[in-house]
Design a protein around this motif. Structure first.
Motif, PDB file in Angstrom:
ATOM      1  N   LEU A 166       0.821  -1.210   0.000  1.00  0.00           N
ATOM      2  CA  LEU A 166       0.000   0.000   0.000  1.00  0.00           C
ATOM      3  C   LEU A 166       0.855   1.261   0.000  1.00  0.00           C
ATOM      4  O   LEU A 166       0.492   2.264  -0.631  1.00  0.00           O
ATOM      5  N   TRP A 167       2.007   1.210   0.675  1.00  0.00           N
ATOM      6  CA  TRP A 167       2.896   2.384   0.667  1.00  0.00           C
ATOM      7  C   TRP A 167       3.474   2.638  -0.721  1.00  0.00           C
ATOM      8  O   TRP A 167       3.650   3.790  -1.123  1.00  0.00           O
ATOM      9  N   VAL A 168       3.772   1.580  -1.464  1.00  0.00           N
ATOM     10  CA  VAL A 168       4.234   1.775  -2.846  1.00  0.00           C
ATOM     11  C   VAL A 168       3.145   2.464  -3.662  1.00  0.00           C
ATOM     12  O   VAL A 168       3.425   3.382  -4.446  1.00  0.00           O
ATOM     13  N   LEU A 169       1.903   2.035  -3.488  1.00  0.00           N
ATOM     14  CA  LEU A 169       0.793   2.637  -4.235  1.00  0.00           C
ATOM     15  C   LEU A 169       0.599   4.103  -3.843  1.00  0.00           C
ATOM     16  O   LEU A 169       0.314   4.943  -4.696  1.00  0.00           O
ATOM     17  N   VAL A 170       0.758   4.401  -2.553  1.00  0.00           N
ATOM     18  CA  VAL A 170       0.699   5.804  -2.123  1.00  0.00           C
ATOM     19  C   VAL A 170       1.807   6.601  -2.811  1.00  0.00           C
ATOM     20  O   VAL A 170       1.584   7.722  -3.286  1.00  0.00           O
ATOM     21  N   GLY A 171       3.004   6.013  -2.898  1.00  0.00           N
ATOM     22  CA  GLY A 171       4.116   6.686  -3.566  1.00  0.00           C
ATOM     23  C   GLY A 171       3.843   6.932  -5.036  1.00  0.00           C
ATOM     24  O   GLY A 171       4.195   7.992  -5.579  1.00  0.00           O
ATOM     25  N   ILE A 172       3.219   5.966  -5.710  1.00  0.00           N
ATOM     26  CA  ILE A 172       2.860   6.158  -7.123  1.00  0.00           C
ATOM     27  C   ILE A 172       1.894   7.327  -7.259  1.00  0.00           C
ATOM     28  O   ILE A 172       2.018   8.153  -8.173  1.00  0.00           O
ATOM     29  N   GLY A 173       0.944   7.413  -6.331  1.00  0.00           N
ATOM     30  CA  GLY A 173       0.013   8.535  -6.360  1.00  0.00           C
ATOM     31  C   GLY A 173       0.711   9.862  -6.141  1.00  0.00           C
ATOM     32  O   GLY A 173       0.425  10.851  -6.830  1.00  0.00           O
ATOM     33  N   VAL A 174       1.637   9.904  -5.195  1.00  0.00           N
ATOM     34  CA  VAL A 174       2.403  11.131  -4.946  1.00  0.00           C
ATOM     35  C   VAL A 174       3.211  11.511  -6.182  1.00  0.00           C
ATOM     36  O   VAL A 174       3.238  12.684  -6.590  1.00  0.00           O
ATOM     37  N   GLY A 175       3.861  10.516  -6.806  1.00  0.00           N
ATOM     38  CA  GLY A 175       4.666  10.796  -7.994  1.00  0.00           C
ATOM     39  C   GLY A 175       3.839  11.275  -9.163  1.00  0.00           C
ATOM     40  O   GLY A 175       4.278  12.134  -9.943  1.00  0.00           O
ATOM     41  N   ALA A 176       2.632  10.726  -9.316  1.00  0.00           N
ATOM     42  CA  ALA A 176       1.763  11.162 -10.411  1.00  0.00           C
ATOM     43  C   ALA A 176       1.226  12.562 -10.181  1.00  0.00           C
ATOM     44  O   ALA A 176       0.989  13.318 -11.128  1.00  0.00           O
ATOM     45  N   LEU A 177       1.053  12.918  -8.909  1.00  0.00           N
ATOM     46  CA  LEU A 177       0.502  14.236  -8.586  1.00  0.00           C
ATOM     47  C   LEU A 177       1.571  15.314  -8.571  1.00  0.00           C
ATOM     48  O   LEU A 177       1.346  16.434  -9.043  1.00  0.00           O
ATOM     49  N   VAL A 178       2.747  14.994  -8.029  1.00  0.00           N
ATOM     50  CA  VAL A 178       3.848  15.963  -7.936  1.00  0.00           C
ATOM     51  C   VAL A 178       4.930  15.542  -8.925  1.00  0.00           C
ATOM     52  O   VAL A 178       5.715  14.639  -8.659  1.00  0.00           O
ATOM     53  N   ARG A 179       4.986  16.173 -10.054  1.00  0.00           N
ATOM     54  CA  ARG A 179       5.886  15.737 -11.119  1.00  0.00           C
ATOM     55  C   ARG A 179       7.355  15.928 -10.789  1.00  0.00           C
ATOM     56  O   ARG A 179       8.191  15.118 -11.173  1.00  0.00           O
ATOM     57  N   ASN A 180       7.647  16.998 -10.089  1.00  0.00           N
ATOM     58  CA  ASN A 180       9.049  17.327  -9.804  1.00  0.00           C
ATOM     59  C   ASN A 180       9.631  16.310  -8.838  1.00  0.00           C
ATOM     60  O   ASN A 180       9.134  16.151  -7.717  1.00  0.00           O
ATOM     61  N   GLN A 181      10.714  15.625  -9.244  1.00  0.00           N
ATOM     62  CA  GLN A 181      11.256  14.552  -8.429  1.00  0.00           C
ATOM     63  C   GLN A 181      11.809  15.068  -7.109  1.00  0.00           C
ATOM     64  O   GLN A 181      11.550  14.480  -6.052  1.00  0.00           O
ATOM     65  N   VAL A 182      12.566  16.140  -7.156  1.00  0.00           N
ATOM     66  CA  VAL A 182      13.145  16.689  -5.925  1.00  0.00           C
ATOM     67  C   VAL A 182      12.043  17.139  -4.983  1.00  0.00           C
ATOM     68  O   VAL A 182      12.063  16.843  -3.774  1.00  0.00           O
ATOM     69  N   GLY A 183      11.048  17.844  -5.512  1.00  0.00           N
ATOM     70  CA  GLY A 183       9.946  18.312  -4.679  1.00  0.00           C
ATOM     71  C   GLY A 183       9.173  17.165  -4.053  1.00  0.00           C
ATOM     72  O   GLY A 183       8.801  17.226  -2.874  1.00  0.00           O
ATOM     73  N   ALA A 184       8.932  16.103  -4.834  1.00  0.00           N
ATOM     74  CA  ALA A 184       8.189  14.951  -4.325  1.00  0.00           C
ATOM     75  C   ALA A 184       8.962  14.250  -3.217  1.00  0.00           C
ATOM     76  O   ALA A 184       8.405  13.894  -2.173  1.00  0.00           O
ATOM     77  N   ILE A 185      10.267  14.035  -3.431  1.00  0.00           N
ATOM     78  CA  ILE A 185      11.084  13.333  -2.436  1.00  0.00           C
ATOM     79  C   ILE A 185      11.206  14.153  -1.161  1.00  0.00           C
ATOM     80  O   ILE A 185      11.072  13.619  -0.046  1.00  0.00           O
ATOM     81  N   VAL A 186      11.453  15.453  -1.309  1.00  0.00           N
ATOM     82  CA  VAL A 186      11.551  16.314  -0.128  1.00  0.00           C
ATOM     83  C   VAL A 186      10.232  16.320   0.632  1.00  0.00           C
ATOM     84  O   VAL A 186      10.200  16.226   1.870  1.00  0.00           O
TER      85      VAL A 186
END
Length: 273
Positions: A166-186
């Motif tokens: 489920l955490w991987v799926l949450v991460g996919i959702g975050v990545g799809a919503l926040v395109r910027n990699q640095v911003g998403a990771i931070v």
């Protein structure tokens, strides 16, 4: 291109990079080291073998608390791998040829979800092993039960793996919503390592706040697993009132669904170049 073809392509794309196995190794080392330290301290406190006046730790349920270290402190790794599965494509512009080969963007997202589930299971197994091996060693060395013969323990392991998925799926959702990699990771690191822990700690001393914080993703994950280091780490702190395990699972799944849907509606259908 069919869903099977898109999934096979996505699996090849993910497994031919080094990020997944690097994160898996770091997960194993980080959780394993932490579990070893906690196993030494908690089993010593439970048996009274620690020097000084260490606060007592109850023996009942100790194995589950130690085993749950993988999800209590390691959930950020599946969250990151899910986020990187999407944001790396935006960063390196590989999403453009992907969409040219598979114009149905929803199909691409479904392929990522299916591969993400497989990676979540893999990370879950790694996480369980990394926390169970040292914890069980310290439990056995101190004459305490490892509880491997209990069906509840194996159910705990299953729920831990489900939490990783489920955490991987949450991460996919975050990545799809926040395109910027640095911003998403931070954003992921700030929320998981600072905002939620501070909020859950403060909830122990502010009346009525636990009714809100127990629905946060980390708290829902702990409730799903059914055990957590969070409350045990501070014996003098008021205990949380966790959700039922199945409610915690539904809450975490709800976060994943909402984030993926928002990512698909707000960001995924926009131009990528």
């Amino acid at each position: 291109m069919s869903l099977a073809d898109a999934t096979r392509s996505e699996a090849t794309k993910q497994l031919t990079t080094s990020m997944w196995w690097i994160l898996a190794l770091v997960l194993f080392a980080y959780v394993g080291f932490t579990a070893a330290v906690l196993g030494f301290v908690f089993t010593g406190a439970a048996t009274g073998s620690l020097p000084g006046d260490a606060p007592p730790v109850p023996i009942e349920g100790l194995s589950a608390v130690l085993y749950s270290a993988a999800t209590a402190i390691g959930y950020v790794f599946p969250l990151l791998i899910g986020t990187l599965m999407v944001t790396a494509e935006f960063r390196h512009k590989t999403l453009t040829p992907t969409f040219l080969a598979t114009p149905k963007r929803g199909l691409v997202l479904w392929a990522k979800i299916l591969v993400g589930i497989a990676l979540g299971v893999l990370f879950g197994v790694v996480g369980v092993l990394s926390s169970v091996i040292p914890s069980a060693g310290f439990l056995a060395a101190n004459g305490l039960e490892t509880d491997f013969t209990s069906s509840d323990t194996w159910a705990l392991f299953g729920r831990m793996i489900l939490a990783f998925v489920l955490w991987v799926l949450v991460g996919i959702g975050v990545g799809a919503l926040v395109r910027n990699q640095v911003g998403a990771i931070v954003g992921v690191l700030v929320f998981t390592q600072f905002v939620e822990p501070v909020g859950r700690t403060a909830a122990g001393f502010v009346e009525g706040l636990t009714g809100v914080t127990r629905f946060l993703p980390g708290a829902a994950s702990d409730a799903l697993v059914g055990a957590s280091l969070f409350s045990t780490a501070a014996p003098g702190m008021p205990a949380e009132d966790p959700l039922e395990w199945w409610v915690g699972g539904l809450v975490l799944l709800g976060y994943a669904i909402v984030l993926v849907l928002l990512g698909h509606l707000v960001s995924w259908r926009r131009d990528v170049t």
